[in-house]
Design a protein around this motif. Structure first.
Motif, short mmCIF file in Angstrom:
data_model
loop_
_atom_site.label_atom_id
_atom_site.label_comp_id
_atom_site.label_asym_id
_atom_site.label_seq_id
_atom_site.Cartn_x
_atom_site.Cartn_y
_atom_site.Cartn_z
N MET A 1 -118.66 -59.66 61.37
CA MET A 1 -119.04 -61.01 61.74
C MET A 1 -117.80 -61.73 62.27
N SER A 2 -117.94 -62.40 63.39
CA SER A 2 -116.80 -63.08 64.01
C SER A 2 -116.41 -64.32 63.21
N PHE A 3 -115.18 -64.77 63.44
CA PHE A 3 -114.68 -65.95 62.76
C PHE A 3 -115.54 -67.17 63.09
N PHE A 4 -115.90 -67.32 64.36
CA PHE A 4 -116.74 -68.45 64.78
C PHE A 4 -118.08 -68.44 64.06
N LYS A 5 -118.69 -67.26 63.93
CA LYS A 5 -120.00 -67.14 63.28
C LYS A 5 -119.89 -67.42 61.78
N ARG A 6 -118.75 -67.07 61.17
CA ARG A 6 -118.55 -67.35 59.75
C ARG A 6 -118.39 -68.84 59.49
N ILE A 7 -117.67 -69.52 60.36
CA ILE A 7 -117.42 -70.96 60.19
C ILE A 7 -118.64 -71.78 60.61
N LEU A 8 -119.30 -71.35 61.67
CA LEU A 8 -120.44 -72.09 62.22
C LEU A 8 -121.63 -71.14 62.36
N PRO A 9 -122.30 -70.83 61.23
CA PRO A 9 -123.37 -69.83 61.28
C PRO A 9 -124.61 -70.28 62.06
N HIS A 10 -124.85 -71.58 62.12
CA HIS A 10 -126.01 -72.12 62.83
C HIS A 10 -125.56 -73.29 63.69
N PRO A 11 -125.02 -73.00 64.89
CA PRO A 11 -124.45 -74.08 65.71
C PRO A 11 -125.44 -75.16 66.10
N TRP A 12 -126.70 -74.80 66.36
CA TRP A 12 -127.70 -75.82 66.73
C TRP A 12 -127.99 -76.74 65.56
N LEU A 13 -128.04 -76.18 64.35
CA LEU A 13 -128.23 -77.01 63.16
C LEU A 13 -127.04 -77.95 62.98
N SER A 14 -125.84 -77.42 63.15
CA SER A 14 -124.65 -78.25 63.03
C SER A 14 -124.65 -79.39 64.04
N LEU A 15 -124.99 -79.08 65.27
CA LEU A 15 -125.03 -80.11 66.30
C LEU A 15 -126.08 -81.17 65.97
N SER A 16 -127.25 -80.74 65.53
CA SER A 16 -128.30 -81.71 65.21
C SER A 16 -127.92 -82.55 63.99
N LEU A 17 -127.21 -81.96 63.03
CA LEU A 17 -126.75 -82.75 61.87
C LEU A 17 -125.72 -83.79 62.29
N LEU A 18 -124.81 -83.40 63.18
CA LEU A 18 -123.80 -84.34 63.65
C LEU A 18 -124.45 -85.49 64.43
N VAL A 19 -125.36 -85.17 65.32
CA VAL A 19 -126.05 -86.21 66.10
C VAL A 19 -126.91 -87.08 65.18
N GLY A 20 -127.62 -86.45 64.25
CA GLY A 20 -128.45 -87.20 63.31
C GLY A 20 -127.61 -88.15 62.47
N TRP A 21 -126.45 -87.70 62.03
CA TRP A 21 -125.57 -88.55 61.23
C TRP A 21 -125.10 -89.75 62.04
N GLN A 22 -124.72 -89.51 63.29
CA GLN A 22 -124.27 -90.62 64.14
C GLN A 22 -125.40 -91.62 64.39
N LEU A 23 -126.62 -91.12 64.54
CA LEU A 23 -127.75 -92.02 64.72
C LEU A 23 -128.01 -92.84 63.46
N LEU A 24 -127.86 -92.21 62.30
CA LEU A 24 -128.04 -92.95 61.04
C LEU A 24 -126.96 -94.02 60.86
N MET A 25 -125.74 -93.72 61.28
CA MET A 25 -124.64 -94.67 61.13
C MET A 25 -124.76 -95.82 62.14
#
Length: 168
Positions: free
Chosen positions: A1-25
């Motif tokens: 497993m690559s380093f990127f995949k270990r740190i960010l296993p679900h990039p779309w989920l991470s992106l949606s969480l970041l955007v969702g958090w900014q919308l909540l703030m």
């Protein structure tokens, strides 16, 4: 497993969480970006054990169309359920329907079952041991075959288009 995949296993989920958090703030600041990035990294890592076999490829354009279709169906179903509930009770025809699945990947089956349960008036109740039949409860089922065809056309076929793992 690559380093990127270990740190960010679900990039779309991470992106949606970041955007969702900014919308909540409701504002973009250094603190909200740091907290959003922290949550976008930690939550997928903590929930990675619940994704034993995630789909390898996802067609994002088809996914967006599918999500829009589901939202429209949710609004429509809410209106239909309100009409049924506010109308005379004798019009309700609740029933359990056995839906034959053509999906094989567990993730795709979960997406279908969740979509059915999100739509008011229907609930995914059970799945058979062999993962070939989904038991669905409908609030108003006039024709079982029509309901099965509706689910197949509106949800199962688009899920096959979205996730390559769902194709035979």
């Amino acid at each position: 497993m690559s380093f990127f995949k270990r740190i960010l296993p679900h990039p779309w989920l991470s992106l949606s969480l970041l955007v969702g958090w900014q919308l909540l703030m409701n504002a973009v600041s250094a603190g909200s970006l740091i907290m959003g990035a922290f949550l976008a990294l930690v939550i997928p890592l903590m929930t990675n054990v619940f994704w034993p076999n995630p789909p390898s490829n996802c067609r994002v354009d088809r996914l967006l169309l599918f999500v829009c279709r589901v939202f429209a169906d949710i609004v429509l179903a809410n209106l239909q359920v309100a009409k049924l509930i506010l109308g005379p009770r004798r019009e309700l025809r609740p029933a359990f329907v056995e839906y034959p699945l053509s999906l094989q990947h567990e993730f795709s089956i979960s997406v279908l079952a969740s979509t059915i349960s999100l739509t008011p008036g229907t609930v995914s109740a059970d799945i058979s041991e062999d993962r070939k039949t989904l038991l669905i409860h409908g609030l108003d089922v006039g024709d079982e075959e029509a309901m099965i065809e509706h689910i197949r056309r509106r949800y199962e076929q688009p899920i096959k288009e979205v996730f390559e793992c769902s194709r035979p």
